[in-house]
Each structure stands twice: as C-alpha cells, then as structure tokens.
Scaffold this motif. Sequence first.
Motif, mmCIF file in Angstrom:
data_model
loop_
_atom_site.group_PDB
_atom_site.id
_atom_site.type_symbol
_atom_site.label_atom_id
_atom_site.label_comp_id
_atom_site.label_asym_id
_atom_site.label_seq_id
_atom_site.Cartn_x
_atom_site.Cartn_y
_atom_site.Cartn_z
ATOM 1 N N LYS A 1 0.845 -1.195 0.000
ATOM 2 C CA LYS A 1 0.000 0.000 0.000
ATOM 3 C C LYS A 1 0.885 1.251 0.000
ATOM 4 N N VAL A 2 0.331 2.360 -0.465
ATOM 5 C CA VAL A 2 1.008 3.650 -0.358
ATOM 6 C C VAL A 2 0.682 4.298 0.978
ATOM 7 N N SER A 3 -0.561 4.229 1.364
ATOM 8 C CA SER A 3 -1.001 4.789 2.636
ATOM 9 C C SER A 3 -2.349 4.176 2.977
ATOM 10 N N GLY A 4 -2.899 4.557 4.111
ATOM 11 C CA GLY A 4 -4.211 4.074 4.496
ATOM 12 C C GLY A 4 -4.138 2.818 5.339
ATOM 13 N N SER A 5 -5.298 2.258 5.592
ATOM 14 C CA SER A 5 -5.395 1.104 6.490
ATOM 15 C C SER A 5 -5.179 -0.185 5.721
ATOM 16 N N ASP A 6 -4.907 -1.252 6.489
ATOM 17 C CA ASP A 6 -4.745 -2.587 5.922
ATOM 18 C C ASP A 6 -5.990 -3.405 6.170
ATOM 19 N N ASN B 1 -5.556 -1.926 1.057
ATOM 20 C CA ASN B 1 -6.542 -0.860 1.272
ATOM 21 C C ASN B 1 -7.967 -1.362 1.051
#
Length: 778
Positions: free
Chosen positions: A125-130, A153
């Motif tokens: 992921k680049v960002s955010g939640s898993d 994401n």
Amino acid sequence: MKRRTLLTAITLAPLASAVGTAHADGTGATATRAATADGDADWDTLGNLLSGYAGHWTSPPATTDPDRLTNKMTDGALLGNGELGVVVGGDRNTLRLYLGKNDFWTSPGADGAHPIALGGLTLRKVSGSDGGTAYEMTQDILNAEVRTELTVNSVPVRTHTFVADSADIVVTEVSTTGTAEVRLALDAWTKSGASQYPAKSGTEGSTLWAERSTESASSSQWVSRMGLATKVIGASVSTGTNSTGTSIAVFTLKPGETVTIVSAVEGGRGVTDHVSRAVATANAVTAASAADLSTKHRHWWKQYWLKSYVRVYDPSLEKYYYGSQYLLGSSSRRGSTGPGLWGPWGTTDTPEWNGGYFLNYNALAPYYGAFSSNRIDIAEPMIQAVLDYRSTGTANIARVQTTPGGAVNSRLSQVFKESVPASTRGYLYPVSIGPQGASGEWTFWNQPTNASYAAVPMVDKYEYAPDTGFLKDTLYPYLLELANFWEDYTGPKEADGKYHFMGAAYEQDWAKDDALGLAAIRYVLTRTLKYSEQLGADASRRDKWKDILSSLPDFPTVSYNGKTVYNRDYTNTDFSTIVGRTICNLEFIHPFGHLDLESSEIQRRTAIDTLDAIDSWNQGNNLAKSYGVAARVGYPAASLQARLKSLIDSKMRSNLSVEQEGGGLESVAATNAINAMLMQSINGTIRLFPNYPAGQKAHFSRLRSPGGFLISADYDGSSVSNVSLTADNAGGPVTVLNPWPGRTMKVTDAAGAAVGTSQNNDRYTFTTTAGGTYMLSS
C-alpha cells in the motif's frame, strides 16, 4: 559459467496462457528421441496429475516476514530457472519477492566462500489502512507459477508470478477483482545493513535501481556485484528513494487495466557495469515481450515434465516425487552456477553451514534421482563445480602441510595432516567447496573421501548417457588422479597382506578402515580399471589397482542385539553409538553401489538388519540416504513405502520441500528411491519393479537406465505389461530380466517385427539400433 541476463517483469493483468511455441534456449535436460513421440500423448495425463499436487497456503509463510528470515530453507513459495531463485511471500496485505542468485558468492576468506542475499521487490500500500484479512497462495508446479490473493486498502488483489526460462526474467501479474482503484507502491531493494556488503539505490529517469556487492578488502580474491533495475510500463509513476537502500515507484492500478513492471538484474564476479547494464536491460523490455515469455516458460516446463513420469497411486508419495522434481528443475540447470545447500532461495547473508557444496553427500544428493529420471543435464552445474576445483584440490595437499594441525576433532587435525604428506599425488578436497574453484570451508573432519564422493555424478553422467569424449577428456583423467591419491594414501600392504588406512565415516572420527573410505577406494579403482581397459590406457597400472581391490578389508561388521550388522569402521566396535544417526556406515551400498539385489542373501540380510537396528529413518540426514539404500537391498517394499510416506506426511511443507536437519535441497533425493522401486539396472541387467509392493498398481514412462535406455512399463499389482524400451544411445546390446517368469519373453520393434534374443536363464539379451523403440511381451 554462462553469463546470463536476469529480468524481473511484473504484469498487472492476466497473461496469455497459450502453451506451445518452441524456443531456442533449450530445456536444460538431455533431449531424447522418444520424448516428442511418446511425450505428447502423456501431456493430458500429466496436466491432470500435476494440477493436483500444488503447494497451498491460507496464511502467509512465516519466514518471508522480514523480521523472521531463516538461514535455512524458507517456507515461502519457490520459483527459479536454475540461476535466479525467487521466494514469494509477504503478509496478508503485502507481496514480497526475495531474489537470490546461485552465483552471488563472497570471495573465500578465513571461513571460506558463501552465497549472500541479493534483494527483492515489495508490492504494498502507499497509505491508508490494511483492512481485509483474506489470503491464499498456490505454488503451481505444472506451470511453475505462484498465485496469491491478498488485500490492499480493502481492495482484493490477485498476483500471478513465474520465472522465465529463455532469459532470467520474473513476471508477476497483478489484477483486482474489486470495483475500486488502488494506489500501489513498488519497492526495488538490495539487502542493506551489512557494511561489508555495500548497497545503495537511485533512479535514472523513471527507472529504479539498487545495487549490492561482496566485500572488497585487499585480501579478497574477487568482488561480485549485482545491480537491480526496475521500471513500470503502462502507468504513470512517481519515483524516489529512501534511506534504507530502496528505490520506490508509486502508481495506480485500476480495474481492467494492465501494468507491467520489469526488473533486470545484471552482474557477477568482476563485473563493474552492473547497474548500467541492468538499467539498459530493463528499459529494453516491453509488455509484449513479457507476455511472450509466458509461452516460452510453459513450453520449457512442458518439455521438462515430459522427460519422464511415474505413478505409484499414493497422493503423498506422488506429491513428494513431483514436488522434488520441481524444486530440482527450478534450482539447477546446464550453463548456470550450481545451487548450494539451500538452493537459490537464501534470504540472509549467513546461510547455515555457509550454504556451500558439501561433498560428503549433501550437495551431491539432489542429483541421485536426476539420472534415472532422465534429467541428466540438471547435474551439470554440480559437475562443473567439482571440475573447477581440480587445481585447488591439487594445491590443497601442499597447503595442508603449511597449516597448523589441531586435535582429532578439529577441522584439520594433526593426524589427518600427517596422513597426507607433501609427496601425495592427486586431489584433496575439503568437506565443502564453492563455485569457480573456491573452498566453501577449509574443513576436512578427517575425511580424505570428498573428491571421490564428488566423482559420483560424473560417473553417473557417463554411465547413463555414454559419451566417449567425456570419458576420455574429463571423467577418466579425474578418476586417474583419485587413483593416484588412493595408491599413495593406502601405502604398502601390511603384515596381514591387506591395505589399511585411517579415515572417518562420520565427521571427526579417526578410525581404521572406515566403511566410507573402503567404499570410495573400491568405487574409484573399480571404475578407473574399467575405463582404462575401455580406453586402452595405462595398462601397466592395472595390476596395482587389481591388487589393492583384492586386498582391502571387507566392509566392517559387528554383532548387535544378536544380529550381524554393518559397522562404521574397525576401531569403533560399539554399534549403539551410531543408533539413530545418519547411515554413513551404509553409503557403500548407495551411492557407491557395492551391494545390490544380486549380492548374496547374507549380505542383503545384514544390510536390512542394519537399517532396522540403526533405526534412522526419520533422522534429519537420512531422507537422502536410508530409502535409496533400502530399495537396493530388497527391504520389504510395503514397509519401505510406509516409512517414506510417514516421513513425508509429517515433514513436508507447503512449498513441497521436506524439512530436514541437514541441507534443504537434499530433501529431493528420495526420488531415486522411488525410481529404484520401479526399475533398476544391476550388473548390466534391467529389472522392472524389482522392489515394489505386490497388489499395488504402478506405472512409469521413460525412466533411464545405465547404458542410455529409456524404459516404460505398467504393473497392475500382480503382472507387468506395456513394456517398451528405447535406445537413446548409439545402439547395441541390452539385457532385461524377464518380468514374466516361467514364460518366454518376446521382443518386437516399432514396426511389429520380431527381434532375435539370446537367453541366459531369465536374462534376455537383444541388439538395439540408435533411437530404436522395442516392445517386450510374454
């Protein structure tokens, strides 16, 4: 070593799945005239069979976690093309590919040379939640591909990875079954954190690169450098680097779109333009050429699988058998550097036991079943490593004299040093060597047998595929040096009229007339004598070789629990000290071949009693040993299969390797035991189903016998049928033990014409022509 280009292509969308177009890179195994004619008819059978023997995970493999990497055999999914290995794993939200090269070894230092980790790729992921925990991974051995399902994401992501064969290329498809796009980051990295192995990264335009090298101290004999370059095709990317030696590309994957990521690795020993070459190679790859690699890749593996196949109609045994063939075909091929103990799948810089080529069985064992499986060329890299060490092996004799000797249980003991004076001729190999003449470890453990043990795959290569040029130019000169060594090492006869010596069947022993030494001397001199006569060479030396052979002690025996058993040597007479240990006392049976189904009943009974008494079936070195020995002495077949099945069921991992205390790749060696239950050639006579359970079906196609004959046959549990034999050689006589006792064996050629035979009891001999196929019936 053949210089090869390594590419890694990651395609984010379905690839073409066609199978068929031939390519010019070869299949890495000896082509046989029977393969095309007979093999295509078997492809449907193999496709259905191998599809059912995939490796499978429902949770990420533990040792692909960066914080839990192992210095032994990984439990990740495995891919390879004989030079490049890829370990596939990660976590539920991240795909990690660890890249390794068979030829990325340090320069020999005080502790010898060893392979180190290269680096890899991470898709994350680049960002955010898993969000999301769905996970599944399959290692498809039919097509040599790994498929994963993970979540990034909260978006479901599917990946599909293979390593190409016409070039060193890894291709991973990635697609989403969801309706939302997902931002992905691709990291291209080489392993950092070890200052002696410099690593750095950067970008060149939109192409990422990272590099790593072995140490470059003034004492280094060489420096090996590897460069990894990565670019993204079919998507807009932003690129950069971070402080940990990682180059990063960020892009968006949209439903239904195709993105291809191409990574190229270039480098090797003495190479200095590794990064620029890697960048150029990566930039030259297109999405179309990556798709073409899928066709060529599947074609390569189709040809590999069609070399031979067997059926024993037991899921555990067959899954082990084909999983092992897969691991061997992925890790070793002609023109490449040979794999160390853990194959091309090392993920650390400190592989257990230096990851070297251990010549007191570990590095040789993977090839025990390659020759009878009709995959002879798979052993070429190991043979080349042994040959490359010859000059070092000669120099070792002088080096030993200038190296301080230690206690009996030390790497180089004083007593061993004194047994190899400077006047000794021939080769002295340590327990472990590396590629290109390097020593894996400067360790002998009192074993003068390593160079002789290393002759086994060379002898097998010639015996299974006779080639007079190889015999004259390579094999015989090597054996002649070994004969020189043993003449000097054994010295003159002693008062009892025997030749005696000191050595070690088990590392660190120092004992009289050990079983391994007796096996090695007999093996070398028997074959040197045979080939001397065949070539008309060195006739004046034959009497000496015959005298030694006739004047060696018998293999040592002792009494244990009321039965005669084969012992380790003539010094250590307490058999209980080796109960439960690896069966070094029985290696004279296999791979050295000094006892077989035609040996006396007393000898075979002693061998069977020894196997039961030592009770080492599940010991961590014996998957490669006990079962092959047992099949060759007539151990009760149903019990033998049950023991092997029990071990496999308890120790096989999802990647189809079998967890062992010894080396990792050696776990494939029991394919030779399964082959030996189905077919053996003993003293020039081919035997069908010589040690197979009554009442149990079996089939094999194109197993290879010494002499270069390909055999196929069926067994319904009580009778043999559909027997064919193809002369994959120059033609000549062949002898078969009649599989229909009490009935006349008939032979016809491909046109159905009767072929004349001569008979000696139940042994039938007939003459073949080059490439001819013959049917045997009653």
